[in-house]
Write a protein that holds these residues in place. Structure first.
Motif, PDB file in Angstrom:
ATOM      1  N   ARG A 165      61.133  -9.022 -26.604  1.00 19.52           N
ATOM      2  CA  ARG A 165      60.939  -7.561 -26.587  1.00 19.52           C
ATOM      3  C   ARG A 165      59.792  -7.158 -25.656  1.00 19.52           C
ATOM      4  O   ARG A 165      58.898  -6.382 -26.005  1.00 19.52           O
ATOM      5  CB  ARG A 165      60.684  -7.040 -27.994  1.00 19.52           C
ATOM      6  CG  ARG A 165      61.806  -7.369 -28.987  1.00 19.52           C
ATOM      7  CD  ARG A 165      61.435  -7.028 -30.410  1.00 19.52           C
ATOM      8  NE  ARG A 165      61.393  -5.591 -30.614  1.00 19.52           N
ATOM      9  CZ  ARG A 165      62.410  -4.868 -31.108  1.00 19.52           C
ATOM     10  NH1 ARG A 165      63.548  -5.456 -31.439  1.00 19.52           N
ATOM     11  NH2 ARG A 165      62.296  -3.560 -31.273  1.00 19.52           N
ATOM     12  N   ASN A 166      59.847  -7.664 -24.440  1.00 18.32           N
ATOM     13  CA  ASN A 166      58.831  -7.348 -23.431  1.00 18.32           C
ATOM     14  C   ASN A 166      59.034  -5.910 -22.955  1.00 18.32           C
ATOM     15  O   ASN A 166      60.053  -5.573 -22.352  1.00 18.32           O
ATOM     16  CB  ASN A 166      58.942  -8.328 -22.260  1.00 18.32           C
ATOM     17  CG  ASN A 166      57.771  -8.199 -21.302  1.00 18.32           C
ATOM     18  OD1 ASN A 166      57.017  -7.217 -21.326  1.00 18.32           O
ATOM     19  ND2 ASN A 166      57.608  -9.182 -20.434  1.00 18.32           N
ATOM     20  N   LYS A 167      58.024  -5.045 -23.198  1.00 19.13           N
ATOM     21  CA  LYS A 167      58.130  -3.638 -22.818  1.00 19.13           C
ATOM     22  C   LYS A 167      58.109  -3.448 -21.315  1.00 19.13           C
ATOM     23  O   LYS A 167      58.500  -2.394 -20.798  1.00 19.13           O
ATOM     24  CB  LYS A 167      57.005  -2.842 -23.446  1.00 19.13           C
ATOM     25  CG  LYS A 167      57.068  -2.818 -24.972  1.00 19.13           C
ATOM     26  CD  LYS A 167      55.925  -1.994 -25.555  1.00 19.13           C
ATOM     27  CE  LYS A 167      55.969  -1.965 -27.079  1.00 19.13           C
ATOM     28  NZ  LYS A 167      54.861  -1.163 -27.665  1.00 19.13           N
ATOM     29  N   ALA A 168      57.621  -4.476 -20.562  1.00 17.45           N
ATOM     30  CA  ALA A 168      57.559  -4.371 -19.108  1.00 17.45           C
ATOM     31  C   ALA A 168      58.943  -4.280 -18.476  1.00 17.45           C
ATOM     32  O   ALA A 168      59.072  -3.886 -17.308  1.00 17.45           O
ATOM     33  CB  ALA A 168      56.811  -5.577 -18.535  1.00 17.45           C
ATOM     34  N   LEU A 169      59.981  -4.611 -19.190  1.00 18.01           N
ATOM     35  CA  LEU A 169      61.343  -4.519 -18.656  1.00 18.01           C
ATOM     36  C   LEU A 169      61.815  -3.080 -18.533  1.00 18.01           C
ATOM     37  O   LEU A 169      62.825  -2.796 -17.880  1.00 18.01           O
ATOM     38  CB  LEU A 169      62.308  -5.286 -19.561  1.00 18.01           C
ATOM     39  CG  LEU A 169      62.098  -6.804 -19.669  1.00 18.01           C
ATOM     40  CD1 LEU A 169      63.082  -7.409 -20.652  1.00 18.01           C
ATOM     41  CD2 LEU A 169      62.250  -7.456 -18.301  1.00 18.01           C
ATOM     42  N   GLY A 170      61.093  -2.135 -19.149  1.00 17.45           N
ATOM     43  CA  GLY A 170      61.475  -0.724 -19.060  1.00 17.45           C
ATOM     44  C   GLY A 170      62.622  -0.351 -19.978  1.00 17.45           C
ATOM     45  O   GLY A 170      63.365   0.609 -19.704  1.00 17.45           O
ATOM     46  N   ILE A 171      62.793  -1.086 -21.050  1.00 13.66           N
ATOM     47  CA  ILE A 171      63.877  -0.835 -22.010  1.00 13.66           C
ATOM     48  C   ILE A 171      63.284  -0.204 -23.258  1.00 13.66           C
ATOM     49  O   ILE A 171      62.265  -0.665 -23.786  1.00 13.66           O
ATOM     50  CB  ILE A 171      64.607  -2.154 -22.368  1.00 13.66           C
ATOM     51  CG1 ILE A 171      65.252  -2.755 -21.108  1.00 13.66           C
ATOM     52  CG2 ILE A 171      65.672  -1.931 -23.426  1.00 13.66           C
ATOM     53  CD1 ILE A 171      65.888  -4.094 -21.316  1.00 13.66           C
ATOM     54  N   SER A 172      63.894   0.856 -23.758  1.00 11.06           N
ATOM     55  CA  SER A 172      63.379   1.577 -24.919  1.00 11.06           C
ATOM     56  C   SER A 172      63.495   0.729 -26.180  1.00 11.06           C
ATOM     57  O   SER A 172      64.372  -0.130 -26.281  1.00 11.06           O
ATOM     58  CB  SER A 172      64.138   2.891 -25.094  1.00 11.06           C
ATOM     59  OG  SER A 172      65.524   2.640 -25.262  1.00 11.06           O
ATOM     60  N   PRO A 173      62.613   0.960 -27.166  1.00  5.90           N
ATOM     61  CA  PRO A 173      62.629   0.146 -28.399  1.00  5.90           C
ATOM     62  C   PRO A 173      63.942   0.219 -29.157  1.00  5.90           C
ATOM     63  O   PRO A 173      64.372  -0.769 -29.764  1.00  5.90           O
ATOM     64  CB  PRO A 173      61.471   0.742 -29.211  1.00  5.90           C
ATOM     65  CG  PRO A 173      60.577   1.381 -28.214  1.00  5.90           C
ATOM     66  CD  PRO A 173      61.464   1.889 -27.130  1.00  5.90           C
ATOM     67  N   GLU A 174      64.628   1.385 -29.164  1.00  3.90           N
ATOM     68  CA  GLU A 174      65.886   1.482 -29.914  1.00  3.90           C
ATOM     69  C   GLU A 174      66.972   0.575 -29.331  1.00  3.90           C
ATOM     70  O   GLU A 174      67.878   0.141 -30.054  1.00  3.90           O
ATOM     71  CB  GLU A 174      66.376   2.934 -29.971  1.00  3.90           C
ATOM     72  CG  GLU A 174      66.478   3.614 -28.627  1.00  3.90           C
ATOM     73  CD  GLU A 174      65.223   4.391 -28.281  1.00  3.90           C
ATOM     74  OE1 GLU A 174      64.148   4.006 -28.776  1.00  3.90           O
ATOM     75  OE2 GLU A 174      65.327   5.369 -27.534  1.00  3.90           O
ATOM     76  N   ILE A 175      66.854   0.250 -28.031  1.00  3.78           N
ATOM     77  CA  ILE A 175      67.818  -0.674 -27.432  1.00  3.78           C
ATOM     78  C   ILE A 175      67.595  -2.076 -27.986  1.00  3.78           C
ATOM     79  O   ILE A 175      68.548  -2.793 -28.302  1.00  3.78           O
ATOM     80  CB  ILE A 175      67.703  -0.666 -25.904  1.00  3.78           C
ATOM     81  CG1 ILE A 175      67.964   0.747 -25.357  1.00  3.78           C
ATOM     82  CG2 ILE A 175      68.678  -1.669 -25.295  1.00  3.78           C
ATOM     83  CD1 ILE A 175      69.326   1.285 -25.679  1.00  3.78           C
ATOM     84  N   PHE A 176      66.317  -2.450 -28.109  1.00  2.00           N
ATOM     85  CA  PHE A 176      66.026  -3.761 -28.693  1.00  2.00           C
ATOM     86  C   PHE A 176      66.554  -3.856 -30.132  1.00  2.00           C
ATOM     87  O   PHE A 176      66.992  -4.915 -30.577  1.00  2.00           O
ATOM     88  CB  PHE A 176      64.511  -4.026 -28.678  1.00  2.00           C
ATOM     89  CG  PHE A 176      63.962  -4.299 -27.309  1.00  2.00           C
ATOM     90  CD1 PHE A 176      63.085  -3.401 -26.713  1.00  2.00           C
ATOM     91  CD2 PHE A 176      64.299  -5.454 -26.624  1.00  2.00           C
ATOM     92  CE1 PHE A 176      62.561  -3.657 -25.453  1.00  2.00           C
ATOM     93  CE2 PHE A 176      63.772  -5.709 -25.372  1.00  2.00           C
ATOM     94  CZ  PHE A 176      62.914  -4.806 -24.772  1.00  2.00           C
ATOM     95  N   ASP A 177      66.488  -2.737 -30.835  1.00  2.00           N
ATOM     96  CA  ASP A 177      66.976  -2.744 -32.219  1.00  2.00           C
ATOM     97  C   ASP A 177      68.502  -2.852 -32.288  1.00  2.00           C
ATOM     98  O   ASP A 177      69.047  -3.444 -33.219  1.00  2.00           O
ATOM     99  CB  ASP A 177      66.521  -1.468 -32.936  1.00  2.00           C
ATOM    100  CG  ASP A 177      65.012  -1.402 -33.094  1.00  2.00           C
ATOM    101  OD1 ASP A 177      64.463  -0.278 -33.167  1.00  2.00           O
ATOM    102  OD2 ASP A 177      64.377  -2.480 -33.135  1.00  2.00           O
ATOM    103  N   ARG A 178      69.152  -2.251 -31.309  1.00  2.00           N
ATOM    104  CA  ARG A 178      70.622  -2.259 -31.336  1.00  2.00           C
ATOM    105  C   ARG A 178      71.168  -3.607 -30.862  1.00  2.00           C
ATOM    106  O   ARG A 178      72.066  -4.170 -31.480  1.00  2.00           O
ATOM    107  CB  ARG A 178      71.161  -1.124 -30.466  1.00  2.00           C
ATOM    108  CG  ARG A 178      72.684  -0.999 -30.504  1.00  2.00           C
ATOM    109  CD  ARG A 178      73.139   0.161 -29.651  1.00  2.00           C
ATOM    110  NE  ARG A 178      72.838   1.431 -30.279  1.00  2.00           N
ATOM    111  CZ  ARG A 178      73.619   2.050 -31.160  1.00  2.00           C
ATOM    112  NH1 ARG A 178      74.743   1.478 -31.557  1.00  2.00           N
ATOM    113  NH2 ARG A 178      73.286   3.213 -31.665  1.00  2.00           N
ATOM    114  N   VAL A 179      70.655  -4.100 -29.724  1.00  2.00           N
ATOM    115  CA  VAL A 179      71.083  -5.401 -29.203  1.00  2.00           C
ATOM    116  C   VAL A 179      69.937  -6.368 -29.467  1.00  2.00           C
ATOM    117  O   VAL A 179      68.954  -6.412 -28.737  1.00  2.00           O
ATOM    118  CB  VAL A 179      71.418  -5.325 -27.696  1.00  2.00           C
ATOM    119  CG1 VAL A 179      71.918  -6.684 -27.194  1.00  2.00           C
ATOM    120  CG2 VAL A 179      72.449  -4.234 -27.423  1.00  2.00           C
ATOM    121  N   LYS A 180      70.060  -7.160 -30.501  1.00  2.00           N
ATOM    122  CA  LYS A 180      68.930  -7.937 -31.000  1.00  2.00           C
ATOM    123  C   LYS A 180      68.667  -9.192 -30.188  1.00  2.00           C
ATOM    124  O   LYS A 180      67.557  -9.719 -30.199  1.00  2.00           O
ATOM    125  CB  LYS A 180      69.160  -8.304 -32.467  1.00  2.00           C
ATOM    126  CG  LYS A 180      69.288  -7.086 -33.367  1.00  2.00           C
ATOM    127  CD  LYS A 180      69.401  -7.479 -34.818  1.00  2.00           C
ATOM    128  CE  LYS A 180      69.572  -6.244 -35.705  1.00  2.00           C
ATOM    129  NZ  LYS A 180      68.459  -5.303 -35.584  1.00  2.00           N
TER     130      LYS A 180
END
Length: 697
Positions: free
Chosen positions: A137-152
């Motif tokens: 879940r590296n925030k530097a990738l520019g991906i929102s947190p809800e995306i990490f929650d949806r695609v685990k």
């Protein structure tokens, strides 16, 4: 795949009204196709884009291309057709919201991956590194947190699958797998096609339907749905169209479960006995005395009282016997409802109905709903009586195994073509049926009546027409014939009946009724007016019943057949005696052969006759050549100058022709010749001369 557009979208692209587009399409004859769409099953008109006029087609393609290029749902492929674009958009719109959310999340991951790929060299290593950073879940990738929650979680293979799916099918290619293959596009043409498959074969299997769809629609740029999608579509169609599917697959089940049953089928029955339904059991019953019987039954619509006859077969005579029992016990009824079977509409049954004043109403075949009470009665009989009968067994090993598999007797009794065994004789079975009817069925409260059949019958106040004399009933229901009166009397069934009154009716057809108790007596009536004429007798068989005569004839026929079979067996064992005799004579020594000097005969009309034959042979040969030339595609025709006569004047000439023309002899001729060889004529003409001369001359 052909590109199509409906009239509404076409009018919108051309900035015209639907009315104007419709008017021009009719005037110029634009090709179109009607396709049923949506839940209302209304047909929409689709125009084939490549068949539109040049100016219209150019505007449509330019507008569609511009419109689809702006749509983020679709893939950016140069070979994307209009129909495929429409199907992809439709599939996206029909997808559930959670599946759309999953696809949009994957699209964000794919966008971040493409940006990440530009920073590093080596696609494989970069994919592995990107997946690892995503999983932490590296925030530097520019991906929102809800995306990490949806695609685990994410892997290199998942990235490649997302990329390939989006490239081929746009956002539809990113929909999560589950129901159907995301890449497969289910088109309206496939929907129509699969409906046709069900109409052709309601029980078609998923695998076969999937193969048919692939063979029909596979091609460049076409994505075929998965087998699971086809299975879901089949199940959905069967579920949404339960009534139509049931009608296709099992009409009997549809009649019992879906056909409207409004009103009361017995509302026309006003008294007892009034309207009776007749029918025979679908299954046959094999009794312990070795007889194969049919259960013939009748039921009164007014009160549901029933009668049963256990008969060897469902012939007209058995039906008349049941009618006799009903009329004698209950009285004459008004209407007789039957199916359109041969026995129930036979001449004897019609004559019996006319004699008693009963209206015969045959119903169309395969329409049990026209006589529902007798159909239901057979179910009550099977479940209420027959499955409880003693000694019931399967009549072969397979049926005993079927019993062990809980295939109930009741189901077998109402299934056409079955044969079931009971441990009772025919007479015992008839007695059991009569007792069950009178003591149980007629006394039990029926749900539709709210009372028992006996109680309902007691409510009828209508006068009943009775026939108190059994002999009169026998006469009315006796077998009927329509012979012609001869000078010596009436000849019928190898008997000769005479009476003085017949003198006025010579050469006229009359109606006769047989006396069931005395085969030597008949009752004669005028054919048209049915006026009684007289009783006629045959003294040679007077005093015997018809059944006694039939039994005697059957015994005689049985014995004769046994003797004939014995003769034929001995004949086969004895070989061909004539062939043996000829062979023996051929090999015997000391035979005398006479030789004479011969010369061709001349004189008289012989020369002229020869000339006539030569002319006839030449003409026949020319006609034969013409026939062979016109029948080149048929098998070659064998022509002999000795044509087969249309008829033979004697047996000798036929035998002589068979011996002289073996090439034209038929199987029928051979059979006849074999029989002829056993006659005295053959022996005297073809064998005896050889024996007398001591050889062949």
């Amino acid at each position: 795949m052909e590109q199509k557009i409906d009239i509404r979208d076409l009018a919108k692209l051309l900035n015209l009204t639907e009315r104007n587009v419709q008017k021009r399409s009719i005037q110029e004859g634009w090709p179109y196709q009607k396709v049923k769409m949506g839940e209302d099953k209304r047909a929409k008109k689709y125009f084939k884009i490549e068949k539109l006029p040049v100016d219209i087609r150019a505007k449509v393609l330019q507008a569609l291309k511009s419109d689809y290029q702006k749509n983020p749902i679709l893939p950016q492929r140069a070979d994307l057709s209009v129909s495929e674009s429409q199907s992809l958009i439709q599939q996206w719109n029909e997808a559930k919201s959670w599946r759309k959310g999953e696809a949009e999340a994957r699209l964000q991951i794919l966008s971040a991956w493409r940006k990440y790929l530009k920073k590093y060299i080596g696609r494989r290593q970069t994919a592995n590194k990107f997946s690892g950073e995503y999983n932490i879940r590296n925030k530097a990738l520019g991906i929102s947190p809800e995306i990490f929650d949806r695609v685990k979680s994410l892997s290199r293979a998942s990235l490649y699958n997302y990329e390939n799916g989006h490239k081929a099918h746009g956002l539809v290619g990113l929909l999560p797998k589950g129901k159907g293959k995301p890449g497969g596009v289910w088109t309206p043409d496939m929907e129509t096609f699969i409906r046709g498959l069900i109409g052709r074969n309601p029980d078609i299997r998923t695998a076969r339907a999937f193969e048919y769809i692939k063979a029909k629609f596979a091609g460049p740029g076409v994505s075929i749905p998965s087998k699971s999608t086809v299975r879901d579509k089949l199940n959905k169609l069967k579920e949404n169209e339960k009534s139509a599917y049931s009608r296709l697959s099992n009409p009997d089940k549809w009649r019992s479960e879906f056909q409207l049953a409004l009103g009361d089928a017995s509302e026309k029955a006003g008294h007892f006995p009034h309207i009776l339904e007749f029918d025979s059991s679908p299954a046959d019953v094999l009794t312990s005395d070795g007889k194969r019987n049919t259960i013939i039954a009748a039921i009164d619509q007014f009160c549901r009282k029933a009668k049963i006859l256990v008969a060897p077969t469902s012939k007209a005579t058995a039906i008349e016997n049941l009618m006799r029992r009903i009329v004698f016990d209950w009285g004459i009824f008004n209407t007789m409802i039957v199916d359109n079977g041969r026995d129930y509409v036979s001449v004897n049954v019609q004559v019996a109905c006319n004699a008693l004043g009963i209206k015969l109403e045959p119903k169309p075949p395969f329409s049990p709903e026209r006589k529902p009470f007798i159909e239901r009665f057979f179910r009550s009989l099977s479940m209420g009586l027959f499955e409880e009968l003693p000694g019931y067994i399967g009549h072969n090993v397979a049926e005993r195994k079927a019993i062990e598999s809980r295939r109930s007797f009741a189901q077998r009794f109402i299934k056409k073509g079955e044969v079931i065994e009971v441990g009772l004789t025919t007479a015992e079975l008839q007695a059991v049926c009569d007792t069950w009817l009178e003591k149980i069925y007629h006394q039990r409260v029926h749900r539709s009546l709210g009372k028992s059949p006996e109680a309902k019958a007691a409510e009828s106040t209508h006068p009943i027409r009775k026939v108190s004399d059994p002999r009169l009933l026998d006469l009315l229901l006796a077998p009927v014939g329509y012979p012609t009166v001869q000078k010596k009397g009436i000849q019928y069934h190898k008997a000769f009946y005479i009476a003085p009154e017949l003198g006025d009716y010579v050469k006229q057809k009359v109606e006769i009724r047989l006396d069931l108790q005395d085969a030597g007596r008949i009752y004669v009536f005028e054919k048209d007016t049915r006026k009684f004429i007289c009783e006629a007798e045959d003294a040679s068989i007077s005093g015997l019943t018809i059944s006694e005569i039939n039994e005697a004839r059957n015994r005689q026929l049985k014995k004769v057949k046994e003797k004939v079979r014995a003769f034929k067996t001995f004949a086969k064992q004895g070989g061909d005696p004539m062939a043996d005799l000829l062979e023996k004579k051929r090999t015997e020594g000391g035979q005398i052969r006479a030789f004479h000097r011969t010369e061709e005969a001349t004189g008289g009309m012989i020369e002229e006759a020869k000339k006539a034959l030569r002319d006839r042979d030449e003409e026949f040969s020319e006609s034969s050549e013409r026939e062979e030339a016109s029948e080149t595609e048929q098998s070659p025709k064998v022509v002999s100058l000795s044509r087969r006569p249309e008829f033979f004047e004697s047996s000798y000439k036929r035998a002589r022709w068979i011996l002289d023309n073996p090439a034209q002899v038929t199987e029928k001729d051979q059979d006849w010749f074999e029989r002829y060889k056993s006659t005295d004529e053959y022996y005297k003409i073809f064998v005896m001369p050889y024996e007398e001369q001591g050889g062949l001359s």
